[in-house]
Design an enzyme around this catalytic site. Structure first.
Site, PDB file in Angstrom:
ATOM      1  N   LYS A  80       0.847  -1.207   0.000  1.00 49.53           N
ATOM      2  CA  LYS A  80       0.000   0.000   0.000  1.00 49.53           C
ATOM      3  C   LYS A  80       0.878   1.252   0.000  1.00 49.53           C
ATOM      4  CE  LYS A  80      -3.978   1.980   2.479  1.00 49.53           C
ATOM      5  NZ  LYS A  80      -4.860   1.837   3.666  1.00 49.53           N
ATOM      6  N   SER A 155      -9.794   1.976   2.570  1.00 45.84           N
ATOM      7  CA  SER A 155      -8.869   2.679   1.706  1.00 45.84           C
ATOM      8  C   SER A 155      -7.846   1.777   1.013  1.00 45.84           C
ATOM      9  CB  SER A 155      -8.128   3.749   2.504  1.00 45.84           C
ATOM     10  OG  SER A 155      -7.298   3.161   3.477  1.00 45.84           O
ATOM     11  N   SER A 179     -10.186  -0.306   6.758  1.00 49.85           N
ATOM     12  CA  SER A 179      -9.527  -0.107   5.459  1.00 49.85           C
ATOM     13  C   SER A 179      -8.827  -1.333   4.882  1.00 49.85           C
ATOM     14  CB  SER A 179      -8.512   1.029   5.551  1.00 49.85           C
ATOM     15  OG  SER A 179      -9.168   2.265   5.427  1.00 49.85           O
TER      16      SER A 179
END
Lengths: 483, 94
Positions: A80, A155, A179
Site C-alpha cells: 500500500k 482505503s 480499510s
C-alpha cells in the site's frame, strides 16, 4: 503462463525449491500481468520493476546456495502506498506527496526484505487512507475486478484489487476503521487487521495513531498467517508495539465447541438482504462444523461511528500538520491565488491546494473538535464512549470465543454512488469501526456472492488471538473451499 | 451549529487556505457531521474513564542518547528549497 496463476505462498515456495520455475520468471510474469491489467483496474500507482527484478534475482541466489530458504523468498507482493520503501516513491494517494521519495524502509518492509520478498509496486488508496472506496486517491480511482463500474472498497482498495485480480500473490494494507477488511470483502479476498500493536507502525504514514494497524491481504488464511508472522513483533521505533503469543500453525483447527457470538445490533436495519442471507448461511455452516452459536449484545455499537469521527480526525489533524511543503513534498502551488509573502501564506496555499477535499474536511473536523472550548464536549466525551465500546467487547468475550458479523452492510457499490455526501460514505464502514476502537483483531473471509459480487464475513477475536481467528478462517475455508 | 466565522477561524488554526465558496460548502458539511456526532450527548459517561489506547501501555522509557542517522543526506535531498545544508523558508515576520 497458466502455471503462474492464482498461486499461494506455500505452493510457490515448493515450486521454487523444486526449480519448477525461478523467482525471476515468476516476477516477470506478474509484472507482465500488471502491465496488462493495471490500465483497467488501476490497482498500482507505482510499479517498482527494477527493485522487483533485483529482489527476485537475490531470491534465486538464496535458493541456489542455501538450505534454509524463508517461505516468503521470491514471493511477489504489492505494498500500500502509505508504507515507505527506501528510494521508492511514496504518495499516500496525495498530490502533496506526488514526488516524495521515501528516505528509509518501514519496519515491515525491512522485515519482508530480510525474508527475501519481492515488491512489485505501490498500491492505490484513498488519500492518506481516508475513505472507503479508493475514489479519493488524487491519481484516480481503482476499479473492482469483479465489476469495473464498481469500487474496490477502501482505503486499501488497490491492495485488495491487486490480490483479487492476481496482479500480486499477496499485499499489505493498513486499517484505521476497516480499510483492510472492507475492501477485502468487496474484492473477495482475505484481509486481516491484527490486534493493535502487533505490527510496528514505523514507516507507515500516520493517519490516526491510536487506531492504525498494518495487516495482510491474501488469497488464503494460511497466506495471511505467513505474512503476519513475518511482519509482527516488538519494534523499538514504535513504542506501542507489543509481542503476541505466537501459536505455531495449527493444522485442522477443530471448530467443535467453539463459542460464537452474533451481535444483534449488526443485523438491525440498513443491511442488504442478500448480504444478510449469505452471512446467516455462513453462520449456519459454522454450526454444522460443531460451533455453538448464540446471540449476544454489544449495546454501544451505534456510537462507534460518531466516536470514530471525533477521534480519528482529531489524531489526523495533528499527524498531518507535518505536511507543510518546507522539508519535503509539494512546495509550490499551481494556481497562485495571491502572492506568497510570508511563511503563513505558503502554508495556507500549499495545504489548501495539496490536500484533497476529504483530507481537508477531516483536518478541519479534528481541528474544530480539539479547539479551545470544545475539547471536553467532543474529544474527551468520545474517548469515554470509546471505553464503553471496548467494555462491550470485554464483556462479550467472557461468554464467547469469537464474534461473527457482516464485514460491510452491502457488496461493492457503484463508482460515484456515495462520493457526494460524506456521511453516506462514512456509513459504509459501520461494521468495522468498533473493532479499531477496541483494538481487537479481526478479519474478513469471503463466504459467498450477492449476484456476481463477493461478500465477506467478519471474524472478531479476543485481543492477541490473531492466529486463532486465522486458524478458524482456515478451518472454514478447507471445508467450504469451492462454494 | 457551525457558522462561517467558525469555519474561517478553523482554517487559520489548521493552516488550510479555502476560497469563500469552499468555506460555504465546508460549513454545511461540518454542520451535518457534527449534528450526527451530537448523538454522543445521550450517553451517560459520568463514571467512565477515557481510553487513549486500546492496549494498556506503561510509559516506555529509553536512555536519551544521540544516534548517528544514516539517512541525513536523503532527508536533506528531499527539501524543496534550500541553501547548502539549510532549509529555506519564506519570511516568518512580516
Amino acid at each position: 503462463m497458466t502455471q503462474f496463476l492464482n498461486l499461494t505462498i506455500p505452493k510457490i515456495h515448493e515450486k521454487l525449491l523444486k526449480r519448477e520455475f525461478s523467482a525471476i520468471e515468476l516476477t516477470k510474469s506478474y509484472l507482465e500481468r500488471i502491465k496488462k491489467k493495471n490500465k483497467d483496474i488501476f490497482a498500482f500507482i507505482t510499479i517498482s520493476e527494477d527493485l522487483a527484478l533485483l529482489q527476485a534475482k537475490k531470491a534465486d541466489e538464496l535458493i541456489a546456495k542455501s538450505k534454509k530458504v524463508p517461505i516468503l523468498a521470491g514471493i511477489p507482493m504489492g505494498i500500500k502506498d502509505n508504507i515507505l520503501i527506501k528510494d521508492v516513491k511514496c504518495t499516500a494517494g496525495s498530490k502533496i506527496l506526488e514526488n516524495y521519495i521515501a528516505p528509509y524502509d518501514a519496519a515491515v518492509i525491512e522485515k519482508l526484505k530480510s525474508h527475501g520478498a519481492v515488491f512489485l509496486g505501490k498500491t492505490n488508496l484513498d488519500e492518506f487512507a481516508m475513505g472507503g472506496s479508493c475514489e479519493r486517491s488524487a491519481f484516480g480511482p481503482t476499479k473492482n475486478p469483479y465489476d469495473l463500474s464498481r469500487v474496490p472498497g477502501g482505503s486499501s482498495g488497490g491492495s485488495a484489487a491487486a490480490v483479487s485480480s492476481d496482479m500480486c500473490v499477496c499485499a499489505l494494507g493498513s486499517d484505521t476503521g476497516g480499510s483492510i477488511r472492507q475492501p477485502a470483502s468487496f474484492c473477495g479476498v482475505i484481509g486481516m487487521k491484527p490486534t493493535y500493536g502487533t505490527v510496528s507502525r514505523y514507516g507507515l504514514i500516520a493517519f490516526a495513531s491510536s487506531l492504525d494497524q498494518i495487516g495482510p491481504i491474501t488469497k488464503t488464511s494460511e497466506d495471511a498467517k505467513i505474512v503476519l508472522e513475518a511482519i509482527a513483533g516488538k519494534d523499538n521505533k514504535d513504542s506501542t508495539s507489543i509481542v503476541i503469543n505466537k501459536k505455531l500453525q495449527v493444522k485442522n483447527y477443530n471448530l467443535q465447541n467453539l463459542r460464537i457470538g452474533v451481535p444483534k445490533e449488526y443485523f438491525e436495519g440498513g443491511i442488504d438482504t442478500e448480504v444478510e442471507r449469505i452471512i446467516k448461511k455462513a453462520i449456519g455452516r459454522f454450526e454444522e462444523l460443531g460451533a455453538k452459536v448464540k446471540e449476544i449484545s454489544l449495546p454501544h455499537t451505534k456510537y462507534a461511528l460518531p466516536v470514530y469521527y471525533i477521534i480519528s480526525p482529531s489524531e489526523a489533524s495533528a499527524n498531518l500538520a507535518r505536511f507543510d511543503g518546507v522539508r519535503y513534498g509539494m512546495s509550490k502551488v499551481k494556481s497562485q491565488k495571491s502572492k506568497v509573502k510570508s511563511l503563513l501564506d505558503a502554508y495556507l496555499q500549499i495545504r489548501g491546494e495539496g490536500f484533497g477535499e476529504e483530507v481537508r474536511r477531516r483536518i478541519m473536523l479534528g481541528t474544530y473538535a480539539l479547539s479551545a472550548g470544545y475539547y471536553d464536549a467532543y474529544y474527551l466525551r468520545a474517548q469515554k464512549v470509546r471505553t464503553l465500546i471496548k467494555q462491550d467487547f470485554d464483556k462479550a468475550f467472557q461468554k464467547v470465543d469469537v464474534i461473527l458479523t457482516p464485514t460491510s452492510p452491502t457488496p461493492a457499490f457503484k463508482i460515484g454512488e456515495k462520493i457526494t455526501d460524506p456521511l453516506t460514505m462514512y456509513l459504509a464502514d459501520i461494521f468495522t469501526i468498533a473493532v479499531n476502537l477496541a483494538g481487537v483483531p479481526s478479519l474478513s473471509l469471503p463466504v459467498g456472492r450477492a449476484g456476481d459480487l463477493p461478500v465477506g464475513i467478519q471474524i472478531i477475536g479476543k485481543p492477541l488471538d490473531d492466529y486463532e481467528i486465522l486458524d478458524i478462517a482456515q478451518a472454514f475455508e478447507q471445508k467450504y473451499e469451492n462454494s | 451549529m457551525i457558522t462561517k466565522e467558525n469555519v474561517k477561524h478553523i482554517t487559520k488554526l489548521a493552516r488550510i487556505g479555502l476560497t469563500s465558496k469552499e468555506i460555504g460548502k465546508m460549513q454545511k458539511e461540518l454542520s451535518a457531521i457534527f449534528d450526527y456526532i451530537g448523538q454522543l450527548k445521550e450517553v451517560d459517561v459520568s463514571e467512565v474513564q477515557p481510553t487513549t489506547h486500546s492496549i494498556i501501555l506503561e510509559n516506555v522509557m529509553r536512555e536519551d542518547k544521540g544516534q548517528a542517522s544514516k539517512n541525513a543526506k536523503r532527508l536533506i535531498d528531499a527539501v524543496p528549497e534550500r541553501e547548502k545544508e539549510f532549509v529555506k523558508v519564506k519570511s516568518i515576520l512580516s
